[in-house]
Structure formats: C-alpha cells, structure tokens
Design an enzyme around this catalytic site. Structure first.
Site, PDB file in Angstrom:
ATOM      1  N   LYS A 148      -7.034   1.131   4.751  1.00  8.43           N
ATOM      2  CA  LYS A 148      -6.207   0.215   3.962  1.00  8.43           C
ATOM      3  C   LYS A 148      -6.336  -1.159   4.613  1.00  8.43           C
ATOM      4  CE  LYS A 148      -3.730   3.186   1.293  1.00  8.43           C
ATOM      5  NZ  LYS A 148      -3.525   3.047  -0.146  1.00  8.43           N
ATOM      6  N   LYS A 255      -6.175   8.662 -10.111  1.00 10.26           N
ATOM      7  CA  LYS A 255      -5.015   9.349  -9.538  1.00 10.26           C
ATOM      8  C   LYS A 255      -4.310  10.031 -10.718  1.00 10.26           C
ATOM      9  CE  LYS A 255      -4.088   6.344  -5.586  1.00 10.26           C
ATOM     10  NZ  LYS A 255      -4.815   5.084  -5.606  1.00 10.26           N
TER      11      LYS A 255
END
Length: 335
Positions: A148, A255
């Site tokens: 990230k 997702k």
C-alpha cells in the site's frame, strides 16, 4: 425458506493502516438461510466508507431481503441492484444451502487437490513496520508482494528501491496500491519511478471518478495501471462497458463484495476479456465466511496470476476457517 441475519464486528489484531486512515474494527453482516432442515450461510460484507451500499437504510434493506427471501431471484437481483454486498451474501447463502458443509463452488480446490497462488499484502505504517512485514512475507516464500502506498511516497519509494536492489523482477513481483492517493501530476512522476524499478502494476493511482485523468494516464503509462475503486457503484452493464472502453486500463481488480458478488464479477471479467484487459480477484476484509466463498469462486476462474486473497489472520475474533496458507499457496482444508 426462512432467512435471518446478525451483525458482527471483526476486531483487528493490530490496527491496519490504509489511505483512508487506521482501521481497528470491521463491521459485517452474516446471512443465514434455512430450508428443509438444511442451512446456508453467507456474508454481506459491507465496507464502511468504501461500499456503494454504505447508506442509512442498509439494515432495513437486509431485513427486507430476509422477509422476502422466497421471491423470484431475478426480482431480488433487481431490488438489490444498488446493494452489491447484500446480493453477494445472498449468492453465498444460496450456494451453501445447495452444497452444504463449507462449500460454495465444489471442485478440485475444495477436494484439496489444487491451490491458489496469492500475493503477500504489506500494510501501511512506518518504515520499520513495513520492512518487518516484508521480511516475514519473504521468509514465508512469497514471490509476489503488494504494498500500500500514497501516504509517504518518499519513504515508500526508498523501500521499493531497497527491495529491487536485493531481488530482481524475475525473482520478486512487486505490485503497489495507491488507493487514489496521488494527483494526476504526481502520478505521472510516480509511474515513471515505478517503471524504473520494474513494478508489475499500480492500483488506482488517482481518485475514482476522474475518468479523463485516468484515461490520459493509462494511454501513456510506463507502468501498467489497474482500476479498483473505479469499478465501485457501476451496476449497469452498458456503463461498465463504457468505463472500460473510455479508460482502457491495463488491468481491473475485482472485489466481489464491492462489485455485485459473483454475478457482478462475471460481468466485469467478460467485458475485460473482450477488450484484452487483464484482471485478478482480491478480498476486501471479509470474515473467513466471505473469504472462503471468494477463494472457491476465484479457483473456478482459472487465472494464472497471483490473486489478492488474505487469509483472515488479521482479526482476533474471526470465524473458523476452511482455508490454510502454505507459503504463498492457499489450500482448502478437507479435514
């Protein structure tokens, strides 16, 4: 068929750093169907602050679903069009009711014959914490790591440089996820810096909704770009097609809890493949219930790329899991 639900609060072992702040707990909703003495379970994996269906009437709609569970599925799908995580939970509970045990998509994976290769996820934090996580993932045998980024790019860039200095692109695939953390101008610089380090791809360099900026970046980027948050909230098939044809990304990230479950993911995959756009599937902080269903679905798609499936080890109070991680391979435990 009868249906009921309960709210469940997953608690992080260690606060998880994201571009949206630090997460200490994750709310979710478990849906249960009962028919002829058989039970089916699914997870309506709402993600506060990110899900399209994060709205005040969410539980009201979930209650409505339970009360109207025997309506025709096509009618329910239309009613839940703006509630992707509810449809995701409904799909799971129905599949589980049909197959029993911890099964949603029975096959080689659930028979323990084949596994899914996954990437190792590195959470945001100070340099020491990120390096500690990287060491752990490398020791565990991961060949693909996702970091990230977008909070402190200077430090994050240094970590990537160090990693690339030790491991070639052939030895270690590096992916980064910016969660919309850069402006278009910043992204142009970052994309080149990533290319210099042979980074596999960057997810969502600029905030979702900026189609023009993203289109310009994707057209000339030296580092492949993957759309992630950009897909959330787009439920109409024609609009999905328009998004992909306009932006022309190199990849999309699916997702299921955020894009309308397995049916929604199937639509995106079909459109992407028609346009020669790559894709992979990731989880979104589901409990072990939703994660198990996503893993089984993912296996059926036969993608050769490492997938973004965490193992549920983030939470202190997760449900029992049928999944087991052996190095970078995710297996289904048959006993």
């Amino acid at each position: 068929m009868k249906a009921k639900y309960f709210r469940y609060l997953l608690k992080f072992k260690r606060p998880g750093g994201t571009s949206r702040g630090v997460l200490r707990e994750k709310e979710t909703f478990i849906l249960e169907f009962v028919e002829n003495g058989k039970k089916g379970i699914g997870e309506c994996a709402l993600f506060r602050g990110l899900s399209y269906d994060d709205r005040p009437d969410y539980e009201e709609k979930l209650q409505w679903l339970c009360e109207n569970i025997n309506l025709d599925p096509s009618h329910l799908k239309k009613e839940l069009n703006e509630f992707p995580s509810l449809w995701f939970g409904y799909e799971q509970a129905l599949l589980n009711l049909r197959h029993g045990e911890n099964l949603y998509f029975p096959g080689e994976f659930t028979e323990g014959k084949s596994a899914i290769m996954i990437n190792g996820l590195i959470w945001m934090g100070d340099v020491q914490y990120m390096e500690e996580q990287i060491r752990e993932k490398l020791e565990q045998g991961f060949h693909c790591i996702k970091l990230k980024i977008g909070v402190d790019w200077e430090s994050e860039h240094k970590i990537l440089q160090e990693l690339r200095g030790k491991f070639s692109a052939e030895t270690l695939e590096l992916r980064v996820d910016a969660n919309g953390g850069f402006s278009k101008e910043e992204a142009e610089v970052v994309l080149q810096q990533l290319a210099d380090l042979h980074i596999h791809s960057i997810e969502q360099p600029v905030k979702a909704g900026n189609w023009d900026d993203m289109r310009i970046l994707c057209a000339k980027t030296p580092t492949p770009i993957a759309l992630d948050e950009e897909l959330i909230g787009i439920t109409d098939l024609a609009e999905k097609k328009r998004l992909l044809e306009t932006i022309k990304p190199q990849y999309i990230i699916l997702k299921p809890a955020l894009v309308g479950g397995f049916a929604g993911s199937d639509e995106w995959i079909s459109l992407a493949e028609d346009l020669n756009i790559g894709w992979w599937i990731t989880s979104a902080l589901e409990s072990n219930i939703g994660l198990n269903a996503i893993a089984q679905y993912t296996f059926t798609k036969k993608s050769p790329m490492p997938q973004g499936l965490g193992t549920g080890s983030l939470f202190v109070n997760n449900f029992e899991s049928s999944l087991q991680l052996d190095n970078e391979l995710l297996w289904f435990k048959t006993r």
